[in-house]
Design a protein around this motif. Structure first.
Motif, short mmCIF file in Angstrom:
data_model
loop_
_atom_site.label_atom_id
_atom_site.label_comp_id
_atom_site.label_asym_id
_atom_site.label_seq_id
_atom_site.Cartn_x
_atom_site.Cartn_y
_atom_site.Cartn_z
N LEU A 47 0.65 -1.04 0.13
CA LEU A 47 0.04 -0.09 0.03
C LEU A 47 0.87 1.19 0.07
O LEU A 47 0.70 2.24 -0.65
CB LEU A 47 -0.85 -0.07 1.16
N VAL A 48 2.03 1.17 0.70
CA VAL A 48 2.84 2.09 0.89
C VAL A 48 3.34 2.76 -0.61
O VAL A 48 3.38 3.67 -1.18
CB VAL A 48 4.18 2.04 1.82
N LEU A 49 4.12 1.49 -1.26
CA LEU A 49 4.50 1.64 -2.48
C LEU A 49 3.72 2.14 -3.53
O LEU A 49 4.12 2.94 -4.60
CB LEU A 49 5.00 0.20 -3.20
N ALA A 50 2.46 1.86 -3.58
CA ALA A 50 1.30 2.06 -4.54
C ALA A 50 0.51 3.30 -4.15
O ALA A 50 -0.01 3.81 -4.91
CB ALA A 50 0.38 0.90 -4.61
N GLY A 51 0.84 3.83 -3.01
CA GLY A 51 -0.01 5.04 -2.41
C GLY A 51 -1.47 4.55 -2.14
O GLY A 51 -2.19 5.65 -2.42
N LEU A 52 -1.82 3.55 -2.02
CA LEU A 52 -3.19 3.27 -1.82
C LEU A 52 -3.64 3.35 -0.40
O LEU A 52 -2.73 3.36 0.63
CB LEU A 52 -3.36 1.51 -2.13
N THR A 53 -4.65 3.90 -0.07
CA THR A 53 -5.33 4.15 1.35
C THR A 53 -6.12 3.20 1.75
O THR A 53 -7.24 2.88 0.89
CB THR A 53 -5.96 5.56 1.32
N PRO A 54 -5.68 2.52 2.78
CA PRO A 54 -6.78 1.20 3.32
C PRO A 54 -8.03 1.72 3.81
O PRO A 54 -8.15 2.71 4.60
CB PRO A 54 -5.95 0.38 4.37
N VAL A 55 -8.96 0.97 3.69
CA VAL A 55 -10.19 1.01 4.55
C VAL A 55 -10.30 -0.42 5.25
O VAL A 55 -10.53 -1.25 4.49
CB VAL A 55 -11.63 1.27 3.54
N TRP A 56 -10.15 -0.40 6.51
CA TRP A 56 -9.92 -1.60 7.24
C TRP A 56 -11.12 -2.32 7.47
O TRP A 56 -12.20 -1.78 7.83
CB TRP A 56 -9.08 -1.34 8.45
N VAL A 57 -10.97 -3.68 7.20
CA VAL A 57 -12.17 -4.70 7.92
C VAL A 57 -11.49 -5.68 8.56
O VAL A 57 -10.27 -5.85 8.27
CB VAL A 57 -12.97 -5.23 6.57
N ARG A 58 -11.98 -6.15 9.58
CA ARG A 58 -11.58 -7.07 10.32
C ARG A 58 -12.32 -8.31 10.51
O ARG A 58 -13.43 -8.49 10.21
CB ARG A 58 -11.46 -6.33 11.93
N PRO A 59 -11.47 -9.40 10.76
CA PRO A 59 -12.06 -10.79 10.78
C PRO A 59 -13.02 -10.85 12.07
O PRO A 59 -12.86 -10.22 13.20
CB PRO A 59 -10.89 -11.68 10.98
N ASP A 60 -13.97 -11.65 11.97
CA ASP A 60 -14.74 -12.25 13.19
C ASP A 60 -13.59 -13.02 14.11
O ASP A 60 -12.79 -13.56 13.52
CB ASP A 60 -15.94 -13.27 13.03
N LEU A 61 -13.76 -12.99 15.36
CA LEU A 61 -12.92 -13.80 16.46
C LEU A 61 -13.63 -14.83 16.93
O LEU A 61 -14.78 -14.76 17.48
CB LEU A 61 -12.28 -12.82 17.59
N ASP A 62 -13.20 -16.13 17.17
CA ASP A 62 -13.78 -17.11 17.74
C ASP A 62 -13.74 -16.98 19.11
O ASP A 62 -12.60 -16.83 19.78
CB ASP A 62 -13.12 -18.48 17.42
#
Length: 479
Positions: free
Chosen positions: A120-135
């Motif tokens: 993402l740093v190399l490409a200049g992309l901005t993350p929109v985070w999603v998280r996994p469910d936790l057991d």
């Protein structure tokens, strides 16, 4: 079932070229500088044959690499394939470069490997985070729920792609088909870091691989579950949502111009073996793991990850119910010559491949069982992995933070500042803190918990983590 690798050469052009090089024993006036002499630095250079003027001519006139990549594409049902000698790290970063332009948003699973975060740093992309469910029972991550991706894309309609890692490092398998449907409903590609899943789709007891479930591209490591050299990986793309020319340019951008022929040949050989004997070899390995799980299930208090949502070749164990310390168990295993993929206080992860047999698994389980009994203590509560549960607070884009003016401050004075670096427990290399994120007390608590559990904290400039690099307060905020 032992196999003669020479029997594969007719189906593996790079392997055939590697074997032919050794049969013909040329006197090269090219790199590498050892010139195939083993009397200078020893057999450490044995098998090191270049692609250029080695497996092929300097002008690549024989086309053996292109032939091998086309065969891999056909095997995995992809439209296009590229080999990487830089591992899934290079492959993930190439995919990031192929997806968008500087400032574009992408939906990203927080459990992705740090290589994609650097991508993402190399490409200049901005993350929109999603998280996994936790057991709830184990504290381990499950898959990212498709509903979370749908919600993220609804809130960020300009996002260019969805990137997830599946299966997880501990072997849990998510709903990739549901994720593909969620991404495609917004007409964006789903890219899956399936580094641990090169074997998926090649035995009826294994999950389908991501392309079979609708993903547009995936990255697989040939050196994890398959018998290839370290650093062997593949990028496979299977839809028009991924620009083939852009992907080629991205792969070439980060690739060495002196690729190791042995890595390429082993990738090709592993592919040919998987195609010819994969179902049989995988069946034997799956049966051996299943028997090992059954034996370990008899150990009082030991939780063995199992079931439909778990990779049949991954052996993940949770120790809290036994009271044993995983670091002490790891020491016993190391003394017995049985290193594990990962070990911390509460969790042990053994990576199994199609090279394993019932004999290797029996030896592992015998020593494991004995060690757990030796170190048994009062049961303790399962602790939900804080590293998986930390809610990132984004202050600026990863790229802007990576290049911003930074300073080093004591860790206890970093709260409220913006991180200039990536910090992750390793293994598995999943970031707790990424460039551009605010350093919160939850972040510091997660890092402290990981260290207390015996996990190495990686990638920070200060390996002791007494200090942290943060953005200077007078640095301009861009992105």
């Amino acid at each position: 079932m032992p196999t003669d690798p020479r029997g594969l050469r007719g189906e593996a052009p790079l392997l055939d070229a590697w074997l032919r090089f050794h049969e013909e024993r040329p006197t090269p006036f090219t790199i590498p500088g050892h010139k195939q002499r083993h009397d200078l630095v020893g057999d450490v250079v044995a098998g090191d044959v270049p692609l250029y003027a080695g497996l092929d001519t300097m002008k690549l006139g024989a086309g053996v690499l292109a032939d091998a990549e086309a065969r891999a594409a056909r095997l995995w049902g992809a439209d296009h394939c590229r080999f990487s000698v830089g591992g899934a790290t290079h492959a993930n970063q190439a995919v990031a470069l192929a997806l968008g332009t500087d400032g574009d948003e992408v939906v990203v699973s927080r459990t992705l490997h740090r290589s994609m975060l650097v991508g993402l740093v190399l490409a200049g992309l901005t993350p929109v985070w999603v998280r996994p469910d936790l057991d709830a029972a184990t504290g381990l991550p499950l898959g990212v729920p498709p509903a979370a991706v749908t919600r993220a894309l609804g809130e960020h309609p300009a996002a260019r792609a969805v990137l997830v890692g599946d299966p997880s490092y501990v072997g849990t398998v998510g709903d990739v088909a549901g994720l593909a449907a969620a991404a495609h409903a917004h007409d964006v590609p789903l890219v899956v870091d399936a580094a641990w899943a090169a074997h998926f789709g090649f035995h009826p007891d294994l999950p389908p691989h991501p392309l079979q479930l609708g993903a547009d591209a995936m990255v697989v490591s040939a050196h994890k579950a398959l018998p290839a050299w370290s650093q062997a990986a593949l990028v496979l793309a299977g839809s028009t949502r991924i620009d083939r020319a852009r992907l080629d340019a991205a792969v070439d951008a980060g690739a060495t111009t002196s690729p190791a022929g042995a890595i390429l040949a082993s990738t090709d050989a592993a592919r040919a073996l998987l195609e010819r004997d994969g179902a049989e070899l995988l069946g034997e390995a799956i049966a051996a793991v299943s028997a090992a799980r059954n034996r370990l299930a008899d150990v009082d208090g030991l939780v063995v990850l199992d079931g439909a949502g778990v990779d049949p070749l991954k052996l993940t164990l949770l120790l809290p119910g036994t009271g044993a310390d995983g670091i002490a168990v790891e020491d016993d295993l190391l003394a017995a010559g049985l290193p594990l993929e990962a070990a911390e206080r509460d969790t042990l992860v053994a990576q199994v491949s199609l090279a394993d047999t019932d004999g290797t698994l029996r030896r592992l389980t015998d020593v494991l069982t004995s060690s757990v009994e030796t170190h048994r203590g009062p049961p303790r509560a399962v602790v939900t992995g804080a590293a998986y549960a930390v809610e990132p607070v984004t202050a600026m884009s990863p790229r802007a933070a990576f290049f911003a003016a930074a300073e080093r401050v004591p860790l206890d004075r970093a709260v409220g500042r913006v991180s200039a670096e990536l910090v992750a427990p390793y293994p598995p290399g999943i970031p707790v803190l990424a460039p551009g994120e605010e350093v919160t007390r939850d972040v510091l608590a997660a890092l402290a918990e990981a260290r207390a559990a015996g996990v190495r904290i990686a990638y920070a400039a200060d390996p002791r983590l007494d200090t942290l690099r943060v953005i200077r307060t007078d640095a301009p905020r861009r992105g």
